[in-house]
Motif scaffolding. Sequence first.
Motif, short mmCIF file in Angstrom:
data_model
loop_
_atom_site.label_atom_id
_atom_site.label_comp_id
_atom_site.label_asym_id
_atom_site.label_seq_id
_atom_site.Cartn_x
_atom_site.Cartn_y
_atom_site.Cartn_z
N HIS A 158 0.81 -1.22 0.00
CA HIS A 158 0.00 0.00 0.00
C HIS A 158 0.85 1.27 0.00
O HIS A 158 0.33 2.35 -0.30
CB HIS A 158 -0.93 0.02 1.21
N GLN A 159 2.12 1.16 0.36
CA GLN A 159 2.98 2.35 0.42
C GLN A 159 3.83 2.44 -0.85
O GLN A 159 5.06 2.49 -0.81
CB GLN A 159 3.87 2.31 1.66
N THR A 160 3.17 2.48 -1.99
CA THR A 160 3.86 2.56 -3.27
C THR A 160 4.58 3.90 -3.43
O THR A 160 4.04 4.95 -3.11
CB THR A 160 2.86 2.37 -4.42
N ILE A 161 5.81 3.82 -3.95
CA ILE A 161 6.57 5.03 -4.26
C ILE A 161 6.64 5.14 -5.79
O ILE A 161 7.25 4.29 -6.45
CB ILE A 161 8.00 4.97 -3.68
N ALA A 162 6.00 6.13 -6.33
CA ALA A 162 5.97 6.30 -7.79
C ALA A 162 7.36 6.69 -8.29
O ALA A 162 8.19 7.23 -7.54
CB ALA A 162 4.96 7.37 -8.17
N PRO A 163 7.66 6.43 -9.56
CA PRO A 163 8.94 6.88 -10.12
C PRO A 163 9.15 8.37 -9.90
O PRO A 163 8.26 9.19 -10.17
CB PRO A 163 8.80 6.54 -11.60
N GLY A 164 10.32 8.72 -9.39
CA GLY A 164 10.65 10.12 -9.14
C GLY A 164 10.14 10.66 -7.82
O GLY A 164 10.44 11.79 -7.47
N ALA A 165 9.37 9.86 -7.06
CA ALA A 165 8.79 10.35 -5.81
C ALA A 165 9.70 10.03 -4.63
O ALA A 165 10.62 9.22 -4.72
CB ALA A 165 7.42 9.72 -5.59
N VAL A 166 9.44 10.71 -3.50
CA VAL A 166 10.17 10.50 -2.26
C VAL A 166 9.18 10.14 -1.16
O VAL A 166 8.15 10.81 -1.00
CB VAL A 166 10.97 11.76 -1.85
N TRP A 167 9.49 9.10 -0.41
CA TRP A 167 8.67 8.67 0.72
C TRP A 167 9.48 8.87 1.98
O TRP A 167 10.67 8.56 2.03
CB TRP A 167 8.31 7.19 0.53
N ARG A 168 8.85 9.41 3.04
CA ARG A 168 9.59 9.80 4.25
C ARG A 168 8.96 9.18 5.50
O ARG A 168 8.42 9.90 6.35
CB ARG A 168 9.61 11.32 4.37
N PRO A 169 9.04 7.86 5.69
CA PRO A 169 8.51 7.26 6.91
C PRO A 169 9.38 7.61 8.11
O PRO A 169 10.60 7.76 8.01
CB PRO A 169 8.56 5.77 6.61
#
Length: 531
Positions: A158-169
């Motif tokens: 469910h925590q998909t990171i799209a191309p070019g995106a940044v995820w900050r858990p």
Amino acid sequence: MVQPIESAPAEGPPTTAPGTSRGPRRLTRRKILKAGLIGVPAVLGVAAAGTAAVYFAHGVDTVGKVDFDRPLAIPPLAAARTEGGRRVVDLAATASTRQFRPGRPTTTWGFDRGFLGPTVRVNRGDTVQLNVRNGLTDPTTVHWHGLHLPAVMDGGPHQTIAPGAVWRPSWRIDQPAATLWYHPHPHLTSAHHAYRGLAGLFLVDDPPQTAAARLPAQYGVDDIPVIVQDKNFDDDNQFDEGYSRLGSVGILGDTLLVNGTVGPYLDVVTERVRLRLLNASTARVYRFGFSDDRSFALVGTDGGLLSAPHETDRVQLSPGERAEIVVALTAGERVVLRSFAPELGLDPLNERFTGGDDDLDVLQLRAGAQLRPTPAPAATLAPAPALVATADRVDRRFELSGEQINGLSMDMTRIDFGVTRGTTEVWEVVSPFPRPHNFHVHGVQFQLLTVGGTPPPPELRGWKDTFYTPPEVPFRIAVRFDEHANRNAPFMFHCHLLLHEDQNMMGQFVVLEPGETVGSPGHLGHSTAPR
């Protein structure tokens, strides 16, 4: 609280390797040649020769055949900085190439290094933030395997990171010292992403506990990461992702990489060395020991240290499992860490087709002419798990059959059940048919209570998050849900043979506050992108 996924320009080379093969594999002339079956006498008959070719082509034996001529690569420790009281680490998933063999470089994926990733190292009590940028052209995720954390930080599908995106858990580390890891978990494509090289260690430290346990603790010197993967290469030196339908477990490679090194050796400078073993393969089960059958101390498993060292000469790990061992050496000697034929509990044919007959040389240890003294591990290492005193009740049952759990395939929109925060449940897990599976639960470490109705062996008495399930052997585990309730954000439970996971052998549960009811994962607002 997780910060929103931000857009950023994608970087790096294209992520599709020219000529990469995927899917079920046919029996090739190369495989038959390796099995030594070209020219089988005609008197055997075509059918017999064909049967023999299939049988022998599925065995792998590299004992005595590995040239240990490359120093073992040690993944660097991830650079960390402090911002607002948080320990911040940046990771970037990118495509690159790596020279594994003579000839054309192999197209790979990795975190920051082109293949695998840096070792993230934190202390118990730290608040961490991982800034994960997706520099690939495919959506991906990063799952923090074995970590106690909120479900929205877990990095599941469910925590998909799209191309070019940044995820900050971000979350607080509140669990014992342990060898954990991170790897991709995108829905239906986990095996492909992991096989390309997206993986790294995540070490939680508790310095007072390590000192009291008298364990080697100098990273890269006497405390050594050992990330083991098996690969197949095609004639153009690219990863071959084909697999046999006969075993139906996924890719079983004939070449081992250890920390991304083919044919590695380790120069040992101390009398004892601690090896942190991680089975990062997508399908293969390893049964580690040493070429001279020497004993070693098993001191830790998935979720941390055992209560006391267990002296043994073998430790078996299915995909996703970890073990920490301490082995003693004498000056000037050489010994090989080896994977012996694993004990899968199958019939002879299924054993053959799923890697159960395979013997593989892994890593050569080369002791120096003089070794620094190192004490033996302490007799007591850590408190033993004690969630449930007996296993006389079962709250939930899980049957692993085919590519389903309890007769159901994964549905991203369905939450299978909810558990109440502050409770402990006893789960029974069984695989009724002769096919390899294992079982992994996100967000927790659990206690094994019984194996086939009897107390677990010493190697299964510590904290675990993954275990192998031989056919017709019921396992009872105690699982505690102390924190991180969210009725809409699910954790996963699944088989960690990644082909099976990608075939939807997975389910979802949520942790509820008392009196709450199960919500819907559609309320997560996770990022998606077309493939």
